[in-house]
Design an enzyme around this catalytic site. Structure first.
Site, PDB file in Angstrom:
ATOM      1  N   SER A 108      36.661  73.559 -16.716  1.00 17.56           N
ATOM      2  CA  SER A 108      36.308  74.956 -16.493  1.00 17.56           C
ATOM      3  C   SER A 108      37.550  75.851 -16.396  1.00 17.56           C
ATOM      4  O   SER A 108      38.379  75.822 -17.294  1.00 17.56           O
ATOM      5  CB  SER A 108      35.460  75.033 -15.226  1.00 17.56           C
ATOM      6  OG  SER A 108      34.515  76.025 -15.377  1.00 17.56           O
ATOM      7  N   HIS A 112      27.210  71.897 -16.722  1.00 17.39           N
ATOM      8  CA  HIS A 112      28.624  72.216 -16.549  1.00 17.39           C
ATOM      9  C   HIS A 112      29.220  71.270 -15.491  1.00 17.39           C
ATOM     10  O   HIS A 112      28.963  71.442 -14.300  1.00 17.39           O
ATOM     11  CB  HIS A 112      28.684  73.671 -16.068  1.00 17.39           C
ATOM     12  CG  HIS A 112      30.041  74.236 -15.907  1.00 17.39           C
ATOM     13  ND1 HIS A 112      30.818  74.617 -16.973  1.00 17.39           N
ATOM     14  CD2 HIS A 112      30.776  74.511 -14.798  1.00 17.39           C
ATOM     15  CE1 HIS A 112      31.960  75.112 -16.535  1.00 17.39           C
ATOM     16  NE2 HIS A 112      31.959  75.049 -15.207  1.00 17.39           N
ATOM     17  N   LYS A 164      40.853  75.913 -18.997  1.00 16.03           N
ATOM     18  CA  LYS A 164      41.597  77.025 -19.609  1.00 16.03           C
ATOM     19  C   LYS A 164      43.084  76.781 -19.331  1.00 16.03           C
ATOM     20  O   LYS A 164      43.948  76.943 -20.188  1.00 16.03           O
ATOM     21  CB  LYS A 164      41.179  78.372 -18.983  1.00 16.03           C
ATOM     22  CG  LYS A 164      39.655  78.644 -18.938  1.00 16.03           C
ATOM     23  CD  LYS A 164      39.349  80.010 -18.308  1.00 16.03           C
ATOM     24  CE  LYS A 164      37.992  80.141 -17.612  1.00 16.03           C
ATOM     25  NZ  LYS A 164      36.794  80.042 -18.353  1.00 16.03           N
TER      26      LYS A 164
HETATM   27  C1  GCU Z   1      32.789  80.759 -13.612  1.00 18.33           C
HETATM   28  C2  GCU Z   1      33.557  81.490 -14.675  1.00 18.33           C
HETATM   29  C3  GCU Z   1      34.016  80.565 -15.799  1.00 18.33           C
HETATM   30  C4  GCU Z   1      34.747  79.379 -15.237  1.00 18.33           C
HETATM   31  C5  GCU Z   1      33.926  78.709 -14.157  1.00 18.33           C
HETATM   32  C6  GCU Z   1      34.644  77.602 -13.403  1.00 18.33           C
HETATM   33  O1  GCU Z   1      31.579  80.327 -14.112  1.00 18.33           O
HETATM   34  O2  GCU Z   1      32.729  82.529 -15.144  1.00 18.33           O
HETATM   35  O3  GCU Z   1      34.866  81.255 -16.693  1.00 18.33           O
HETATM   36  O4  GCU Z   1      35.100  78.490 -16.253  1.00 18.33           O
HETATM   37  O5  GCU Z   1      33.567  79.668 -13.171  1.00 18.33           O
HETATM   38  O6  GCU Z   1      35.854  77.548 -13.384  1.00 18.33           O
HETATM   39  O7  GCU Z   1      33.941  76.814 -12.765  1.00 18.33           O
END
Ligand code: GCU
Length: 415
Positions: free
Chosen positions: A245, A386, A249
């Site tokens: 997540s 997720h 990135k």
């Molecule tokens: C939120 C956010 C995402 C991110 C995620 C996480 O959902 O909007 O961009 O990847 O958190 O890091 O769990």
């Protein structure tokens, strides 16, 4: 939090857009070979991401000292050894320390390793009473017993299933992890974490093109590399950065800026990670900048509701990793992260991998769920939500066995 009311989850409403051509420079010059890619295009793309997306990382923050604060040799039924290393930084009269938890297989001399941040402290990744509990700020979480922003004993081993330490050791890899809050607490406050160590006089927040939290965490991974290069038990030429997540990135960005990193895995990284922004499917640039104003540099908000103006998209970030192996993973139910946009980034980055004679994603058709593609640009879409699950790690290990472990495929980092 950003309202999810106007989020597009309808493929037919994805706008027509032009994917920025990796072989054409911003001023229209054609890139013809690896040399031109590396000396012209790759540099301008990197600079674009630095100044307009993640923000510039200062160069003057180097390790002041480090210390192995705890060690064990007969761990996991004698299969592994453990080290916990404090890394110290000092600048502007301010200090920061982060701790690396490292497990290494006992049957390998210099192990390849997976390196990644965790969300809730090193002690959540494995049920081992010797893992130290961090004192850094953490987001409150009832399930993990985090009250008043303090990590606690309650969550020891709570994410074992998401980390698969024993499976990784059995496969002949080491694993290194750091609590991301030690490098930069995940809140919209630039007075804590690593940022203040870099400020010039009278500065109290980064400038428009200076580092947000993702760049700060990526900095942490590159600094962990500085340590790993000194550790004789680690094969520092085979470090694969990993992240889920927001930390996925981070893994991609760290891999893009630090060529010592041998490969990168982004698990469900979504917007600002592997997903193409111009599709505006699921999370958009405006929504991410609104909900998490501290993640990117301020200049990134110039592209709120203005994705058309972006001269890059996230496939360019994937291409910056070439020719090193990269694994993009999605989850079927994780529409917010736009699985198709994550997949297409790999597809559109592939021509750069091909330039180096590497394999990538050849078809625009997504594979079925649980049908991994183990190429140098690798991809899978798993069923479910997720998360990082055992299934994901099984694929990462298989793929690393092909692209990282074997000598034949070893990529030597450039100086
Ligand atoms: C939120 C956010 C995402 C991110 C995620 C996480 O959902 O909007 O961009 O990847 O958190 O890091 O769990």
């Amino acid at each position: 939090m950003f309202s999810q009311q106007n989020v597009n989850y309808d493929e037919s409403k994805v706008p027509d857009f032009e994917i920025p051509d990796l072989f054409t420079t911003f001023d229209g010059k054609k890139i013809r070979n690896i040399k031109e890619w590396e000396t012209i295009r790759r540099i301008e793309l990197t600079n674009f991401f630095i100044n307009n997306v993640y923000g510039k990382i200062p160069e003057n923050l180097n390790i002041k000292s480090w210390k192995i604060v705890e060690e064990g040799t007969g761990e996991i039924n004698g299969k592994a050894r453990r080290k916990q290393i404090d890394i110290h930084y000092e600048n502007n009269g301010k200090k920061l320390t982060f701790n690396i938890l490292l497990y290494l297989p006992n049957n390998i001399k210099k192990a390849p390793i997976f390196l990644g941040f965790n969300f809730y402290g090193n002690h959540v990744v494995f049920n081992d009473p010797n893992i130290l509990i961090s004192n850094a700020w953490a987001r409150n979480n009832e399930t993990y017993g985090i009250v008043n922003h303090k990590l606690s004993e309650i969550s020891r081993g709570a994410q074992e299933i998401n980390w698969q330490v024993e499976k990784i050791i059995d496969a002949g890899y080491g694993i290194a992890t750091i609590f991301y809050g030690e490098v930069d607490p995940d809140r919209n406050d630039f007075s804590d974490g690593i940022h203040p160590l870099s400020y010039s006089e009278n500065q109290n927040k980064p400038l428009e093109n200076e580092w947000g939290a993702i760049s700060a965490w990526a900095w942490g991974l590159t600094k962990a590399m500085d340590y790993l290069e000194k550790d004789k038990d680690v094969d520092a030429s085979k470090v694969i950065v990993f992240g889920h997540s927001r930390l996925g990135k981070t893994a991609l960005w760290a891999g893009a800026i630090d060529k010592r990193i041998a490969g990168a895995i982004s698990n469900n990284s979504g917007c600002g990670g592997a997903a193409l922004s111009k599709r505006k499917f699921g999370e958009t640039i405006k929504s991410i900048n609104t909900s998490f104003p501290h993640w990117f540099c301020d200049n990134f908000s110039l592209y709120n509701d203005n994705e058309e103006a972006l001269p890059v998209d996230q496939h360019s970030l994937i291409a910056l990793l070439a020719p090193r192996p990269v694994y993009i993973a999605s989850a079927y139910e994780d529409k917010w992260a736009d699985p198709k946009g994550e997949f297409l980034s790999g597809y559109y980055a592939t021509p750069i991998y091909k330039l180096y004679g590497k394999t990538g994603i050849d078809s625009k058709e997504m594979p079925d769920v649980n049908q991994p593609i183990y190429n140098c640009v690798a991809y899978h879409i798993r069923d479910g939500k997720h998360a990082v699950l055992e299934y994901d790690w099984e694929q990462y290990i298989q793929w690393a066995n092909i692209h990282i472990k074997s000598e034949k495929n070893k990529i030597k980092p450039k100086p």
